[in-house]
Design a protein around this motif. Structure first.
Motif, PDB file in Angstrom:
ATOM      1  N   ASN A  17      33.796  36.216  43.825  1.00 17.40           N
ATOM      2  CA  ASN A  17      34.294  34.941  43.328  1.00 17.40           C
ATOM      3  C   ASN A  17      33.683  34.563  41.977  1.00 17.40           C
ATOM      4  O   ASN A  17      34.188  33.688  41.279  1.00 17.40           O
ATOM      5  N   GLN A  18      32.617  35.237  41.594  1.00 15.96           N
ATOM      6  CA  GLN A  18      31.964  34.960  40.316  1.00 15.96           C
ATOM      7  C   GLN A  18      32.646  35.674  39.148  1.00 15.96           C
ATOM      8  O   GLN A  18      32.329  35.436  37.997  1.00 15.96           O
ATOM      9  N   ILE A  19      33.599  36.563  39.470  1.00 16.69           N
ATOM     10  CA  ILE A  19      34.234  37.389  38.445  1.00 16.69           C
ATOM     11  C   ILE A  19      35.550  36.767  38.005  1.00 16.69           C
ATOM     12  O   ILE A  19      36.381  36.408  38.830  1.00 16.69           O
ATOM     13  N   GLY A  20      35.755  36.680  36.726  1.00 20.30           N
ATOM     14  CA  GLY A  20      37.039  36.262  36.155  1.00 20.30           C
ATOM     15  C   GLY A  20      37.450  34.850  36.506  1.00 20.30           C
ATOM     16  O   GLY A  20      36.641  33.987  36.800  1.00 20.30           O
ATOM     17  N   GLY A  21      38.762  34.647  36.473  1.00 20.30           N
ATOM     18  CA  GLY A  21      39.328  33.340  36.777  1.00 20.30           C
ATOM     19  C   GLY A  21      40.767  33.519  37.243  1.00 20.30           C
ATOM     20  O   GLY A  21      41.380  34.576  37.070  1.00 20.30           O
ATOM     21  N   GLY A  22      41.325  32.510  37.864  1.00 24.25           N
ATOM     22  CA  GLY A  22      42.723  32.549  38.312  1.00 24.25           C
ATOM     23  C   GLY A  22      42.972  33.632  39.336  1.00 24.25           C
ATOM     24  O   GLY A  22      42.205  33.833  40.263  1.00 24.25           O
ATOM     25  N   THR A  23      44.069  34.364  39.150  1.00 26.92           N
ATOM     26  CA  THR A  23      44.464  35.427  40.076  1.00 26.92           C
ATOM     27  C   THR A  23      43.434  36.548  40.105  1.00 26.92           C
ATOM     28  O   THR A  23      43.163  37.113  41.168  1.00 26.92           O
ATOM     29  N   GLY A  24      42.852  36.874  38.972  1.00 27.84           N
ATOM     30  CA  GLY A  24      41.813  37.905  38.909  1.00 27.84           C
ATOM     31  C   GLY A  24      40.624  37.551  39.778  1.00 27.84           C
ATOM     32  O   GLY A  24      40.059  38.412  40.461  1.00 27.84           O
ATOM     33  N   ARG A  25      40.236  36.290  39.780  1.00 26.66           N
ATOM     34  CA  ARG A  25      39.128  35.831  40.618  1.00 26.66           C
ATOM     35  C   ARG A  25      39.495  35.970  42.092  1.00 26.66           C
ATOM     36  O   ARG A  25      38.679  36.396  42.905  1.00 26.66           O
TER      37      ARG A  25
END
Length: 154
Positions: free
Chosen positions: A77-85
């Motif tokens: 959950n710490q990686i990226g944002g939006g759909t990537g997260r």
């Protein structure tokens, strides 16, 4: 109510720390005679038979898998944002759950023994554990623990 960003980060760090502590607790080796910790059931008996076996994996979903999934999900959950997260969270949870289950099944595939014992109480008990070359039929032994954590000791 919206929390300040620093408070959210602090709460997330606390949750990750708690999850890691749970995962480490799931990996802990059970207390033994050389590693006493707390109370343990101790029984006595005599070995009536020993059969060589290969220890099978414990297929039940246990604390190791659950703790691993929580930690993996939090880290993902710490990686990226939006759909990537979202994808990273799911992938982290799956990978963490798998890793936690592997740790829990650390004896799977190893040589073991199915030891049958005549207990002092008169009952017969069978315990499967990692192989111990020092055990022989006829030995008077102690059984530390109970259930899946039971181990036969000289």
């Amino acid at each position: 109510m919206q929390l300040p960003p620093r408070t959210e980060v602090a709460m997330l760090r606390a949750l990750i720390s708690l999850s890691l502590a749970l995962l480490l607790a799931a990996c802990e080796t059970p207390p033994t005679a050389g590693n006493p910790a707390g109370e343990a059931v101790v029984r006595f008996g005599q070995i009536t038979s020993i059969e060589a076996v290969t220890i099978e994996a414990n297929q039940r979903l246990g604390l190791g898998a659950v703790a691993g999934a929580v930690v993996g999900g939090l880290l993902g959950n710490q990686i990226g944002g939006g759909t990537g997260r979202d994808i990273a969270t799911v992938a982290g949870a799956v990978a963490g759950g798998f890793a936690g289950q592997q740790v829990q099944n650390r004896y799977a595939g190893q040589p073991g023994q199915r030891i049958t014992l005549q207990m002092d109480t008169g009952e017969m008990v069978s315990i499967t554990q990692p192989a111990d070359a020092n055990l022989r039929v006829g030995d008077r032994v102690r059984i530390d623990g109970a259930g899946e954590e039971a181990r036969v000791r000289r």
